[in-house]
Design an enzyme around this catalytic site. Structure first.
Site, PDB file in Angstrom:
ATOM      1  N   CYS A  78     -69.180  20.679  69.233  1.00 52.18           N
ATOM      2  CA  CYS A  78     -68.295  19.513  69.109  1.00 52.18           C
ATOM      3  C   CYS A  78     -67.215  19.695  68.061  1.00 52.18           C
ATOM      4  O   CYS A  78     -66.402  18.799  67.841  1.00 52.18           O
ATOM      5  CB  CYS A  78     -69.132  18.267  68.832  1.00 52.18           C
ATOM      6  SG  CYS A  78     -70.353  18.017  70.130  1.00 52.18           S
ATOM      7  N   HIS A  98     -65.363  11.729  62.820  1.00 50.55           N
ATOM      8  CA  HIS A  98     -66.037  12.293  63.992  1.00 50.55           C
ATOM      9  C   HIS A  98     -66.899  11.213  64.642  1.00 50.55           C
ATOM     10  O   HIS A  98     -66.816  10.973  65.835  1.00 50.55           O
ATOM     11  CB  HIS A  98     -66.880  13.487  63.561  1.00 50.55           C
ATOM     12  CG  HIS A  98     -67.552  14.194  64.688  1.00 50.55           C
ATOM     13  ND1 HIS A  98     -66.849  14.765  65.720  1.00 50.55           N
ATOM     14  CD2 HIS A  98     -68.867  14.403  64.954  1.00 50.55           C
ATOM     15  CE1 HIS A  98     -67.706  15.303  66.574  1.00 50.55           C
ATOM     16  NE2 HIS A  98     -68.935  15.097  66.144  1.00 50.55           N
ATOM     17  N   GLU A 154     -72.191  11.291  57.952  1.00 51.48           N
ATOM     18  CA  GLU A 154     -70.736  11.406  57.798  1.00 51.48           C
ATOM     19  C   GLU A 154     -70.231  10.397  56.761  1.00 51.48           C
ATOM     20  O   GLU A 154     -69.356  10.716  55.945  1.00 51.48           O
ATOM     21  CB  GLU A 154     -70.016  11.197  59.130  1.00 51.48           C
ATOM     22  CG  GLU A 154     -68.503  11.330  58.957  1.00 51.48           C
ATOM     23  CD  GLU A 154     -67.743  11.488  60.250  1.00 51.48           C
ATOM     24  OE1 GLU A 154     -68.315  11.271  61.327  1.00 51.48           O
ATOM     25  OE2 GLU A 154     -66.550  11.849  60.170  1.00 51.48           O
ATOM     26  N   LYS A 214     -64.205   7.065  69.386  1.00 52.99           N
ATOM     27  CA  LYS A 214     -65.356   7.288  70.276  1.00 52.99           C
ATOM     28  C   LYS A 214     -65.885   5.982  70.871  1.00 52.99           C
ATOM     29  O   LYS A 214     -66.556   5.992  71.896  1.00 52.99           O
ATOM     30  CB  LYS A 214     -66.441   8.076  69.547  1.00 52.99           C
ATOM     31  CG  LYS A 214     -66.007   9.535  69.353  1.00 52.99           C
ATOM     32  CD  LYS A 214     -67.133  10.429  68.922  1.00 52.99           C
ATOM     33  CE  LYS A 214     -66.711  11.894  68.873  1.00 52.99           C
ATOM     34  NZ  LYS A 214     -65.712  12.200  67.830  1.00 52.99           N
ATOM     35  N   HIS A 236     -68.005  10.460  73.523  1.00 51.80           N
ATOM     36  CA  HIS A 236     -67.964  11.737  72.821  1.00 51.80           C
ATOM     37  C   HIS A 236     -67.655  12.847  73.818  1.00 51.80           C
ATOM     38  O   HIS A 236     -68.510  13.244  74.602  1.00 51.80           O
ATOM     39  CB  HIS A 236     -69.317  11.982  72.140  1.00 51.80           C
ATOM     40  CG  HIS A 236     -69.296  13.139  71.183  1.00 51.80           C
ATOM     41  ND1 HIS A 236     -68.231  14.012  71.083  1.00 51.80           N
ATOM     42  CD2 HIS A 236     -70.205  13.564  70.281  1.00 51.80           C
ATOM     43  CE1 HIS A 236     -68.507  14.925  70.177  1.00 51.80           C
ATOM     44  NE2 HIS A 236     -69.693  14.675  69.668  1.00 51.80           N
ATOM     45  N   PHE A 254     -73.338  20.696  66.750  1.00 53.17           N
ATOM     46  CA  PHE A 254     -74.671  21.291  66.714  1.00 53.17           C
ATOM     47  C   PHE A 254     -74.574  22.710  66.144  1.00 53.17           C
ATOM     48  O   PHE A 254     -73.593  23.421  66.364  1.00 53.17           O
ATOM     49  CB  PHE A 254     -75.278  21.364  68.121  1.00 53.17           C
ATOM     50  CG  PHE A 254     -75.814  20.046  68.623  1.00 53.17           C
ATOM     51  CD1 PHE A 254     -76.027  18.971  67.775  1.00 53.17           C
ATOM     52  CD2 PHE A 254     -76.127  19.886  69.965  1.00 53.17           C
ATOM     53  CE1 PHE A 254     -76.539  17.768  68.242  1.00 53.17           C
ATOM     54  CE2 PHE A 254     -76.638  18.689  70.455  1.00 53.17           C
ATOM     55  CZ  PHE A 254     -76.841  17.631  69.590  1.00 53.17           C
TER      56      PHE A 254
END
Lengths: 405, 81
Positions: free
Chosen positions: A161, A301, A312, A330, A335, A393
């Site tokens: 991502c 994000h 975050e 988002k 996402h 990830f």
């Protein structure tokens, strides 16, 4: 540090439409791109979640439709080609023009899951001769380079991502260091398939709000319960500032800082207190020569998972003594994985140029774990410095600094 | 063997199998966080998904957060099977 880099063209394919204008208007208006999954039957696939942010149009029908060939391009590559065509035209370029110098034009398109859906469809049968090139991660960059005749540096980060943000970061460095004058850069993903959605479903990463898709993706909200998968592509045209000036192009914004870090911590969970992302933002601001106090807006994000957003928020609170306005798209777009950072880069560039911060959708209840000034209405304001963050990830982070020109 | 005992045995085998532990070293007192199992959150989701597929009992995230030993989990599943 090298040459200054500006953004001169934008292209977007998202759940809100196949143009930058459609996405921008939808973001401003607080329109949700989420709905019940239509690309396959989730129940038949044994998937509990039935909500996603699907691109509503067939990319092969997006004008100029002769660029998108669905016989050889995977869906992720089709999105990237459509977004790149819009971005290049928006920058005022025509690759057929004799002034277009292909050797000085690079391509940098990241993707997280790339041809996952194509691989899934082909599994168990003898592959067709065109299968492999419909699925390889770098074929979005490959097709974009062929469509716009870009013969300079060509790359395709696969950093989950963060891939879109990393693709743009590396492209900025290409322009800074004179390896290219122009780079068509961005990210793309199209993973709304039984395997793509099912993978996140089995990890319990998805929102369970099937009955109310528009409310399912809730960045930083206290009642967030997981992410909503999106798809699409974002592409920006990056260019040396002098090169843009010589041809009288009007930039949206400058990209003055790039940064990347690894958490070295865990396959899915961000590092405790978001320390990996914190170091990434600090590096990026240092690269831009900017103090945290100078930042006017953060595009976060914000995966909308309980842990991801809390980590975050911890990272942002440790970088900024007094955090500036924070937003996430988002809530509208879900996402879009490796496309997310690139879609958001295009949105931030437009936001800086227009002097409008788009709102965060579905932020209703403040979460003490995410104590941030989240913007929920379109805010007209001069943004001199904006930061956009990504995390993926494997513990991979990326950030970009945009500045008003 | 009663149905409940059979289900407890299945859950215990799933735990040992997923965490690659010696089945003989796993008993109801074994903590998930201890040296024998050393389970973390993704492991717990894997175990819950395997239980759902094998036994047909859904173990929600809230329950996973409260089980600390193998016995806690087998109790939860056996009560709902």
């Amino acid at each position: 540090m090298g040459r200054d880099v500006v953004v001169t063209g934008l292209g977007l394919v998202t759940a809100l439409g196949e143009t930058v204008e459609a996405t921008w208007q939808g973001l401003r208006d607080g329109t949700s791109g989420a709905g019940p999954i239509t690309r396959f039957d989730p129940e038949a696939a044994g998937i509990r979640s039935n909500v996603a942010c699907e691109v509503p149009v067939d990319p092969a029908t997006v004008p100029p439709d002769d660029r998108v060939d669905d016989r050889v391009m995977g869906r992720y590559a089709q999105f990237a080609v459509a977004a790149a065509a819009e971005a290049v035209a928006d920058a005022g370029y025509d690759p057929a023009d004799p002034d277009w110098t292909p050797e000085r034009v690079g391509t940098s398109i990241g993707s997280g899951l790339a041809g996952l859906a194509e691989i899934e469809s082909a599994a168990g049968e003898r592959p067709s001769p065109s299968f492999l090139v419909s699925a390889l991660t770098n074929l979005a960059a490959g097709h974009v380079s062929m469509c716009v005749d870009a013969r300079g540096p060509n790359r395709a980060p696969g950093t989950a991502c963060s891939a879109g943000t990393h693709a743009i970061a590396a492209a900025v460095e290409d322009v800074r260091h004179g390896r290219a004058d122009v780079v068509v850069a961005g990210g793309t993903d199209a993973a709304i398939s039984p395997l793509g959605v099912g993978s996140f479903d089995s990890m319990r990463a998805l929102s369970g709000r099937d009955g109310d898709p528009a409310a399912a993706s809730r960045p930083f909200d206290a009642d967030r319960d997981g992410l909503v998968l999106g798809e699409g592509s974002g592409v920006v045209v990056l260019e040396a500032r002098d090169h843009a000036r010589e041809r009288d192009a009007t930039p949206y914004a400058a990209v003055t800082g790039v940064g990347r870090t690894g958490d070295a911590h865990h396959v899915t969970r961000p590092a405790e207190d978001g320390t990996g992302l914190r170091r990434c933002i600090e590096r990026t601001l240092s690269d831009a020569g900017r103090d945290p106090a100078s930042v006017d807006h953060v595009n976060a994000h914000a995966t909308s998972t309980p842990v991801g957003d809390a980590r975050e928020a911890a990272a942002l609170r440790s970088v900024f003594d007094d955090p500036p306005p924070v937003t996430s798209v988002k809530g509208h777009l879900g996402h879009a994985l490796g496309a997310a950072g690139a879609i958001e880069a295009a949105v931030v560039a437009r936001s800086v140029a227009e002097g409008t911060i788009p709102p965060t959708l579905n932020y209703e209840t403040r979460d003490p774990e995410c104590a941030l000034p989240v913007v929920t209405d379109p805010r007209e304001t001069v943004t001199d410095v904006a930061v956009s963050t990504s995390a993926g990830f494997g513990g991979t982070n990326g950030a970009l600094v945009f500045e008003r020109v | 063997m009663s149905d409940t005992q059979e289900i407890r045995g299945r859950v215990q085998r799933i735990v040992a199998d997923r965490l690659r532990a010696d089945p003989d070293a796993v008993d109801p007192e074994t903590p998930f966080g201890g040296e024998t199992l050393d389970a973390e959150s993704l492991d717990m989701v894997e175990i819950a998904e395997a239980i759902e597929a094998d036994v047909g009992v859904h173990v929600p995230d809230e329950a996973l957060e409260t089980v600390s030993t193998v016995g806690d989990l087998t109790d939860y599943v056996a009560d709902r099977a």
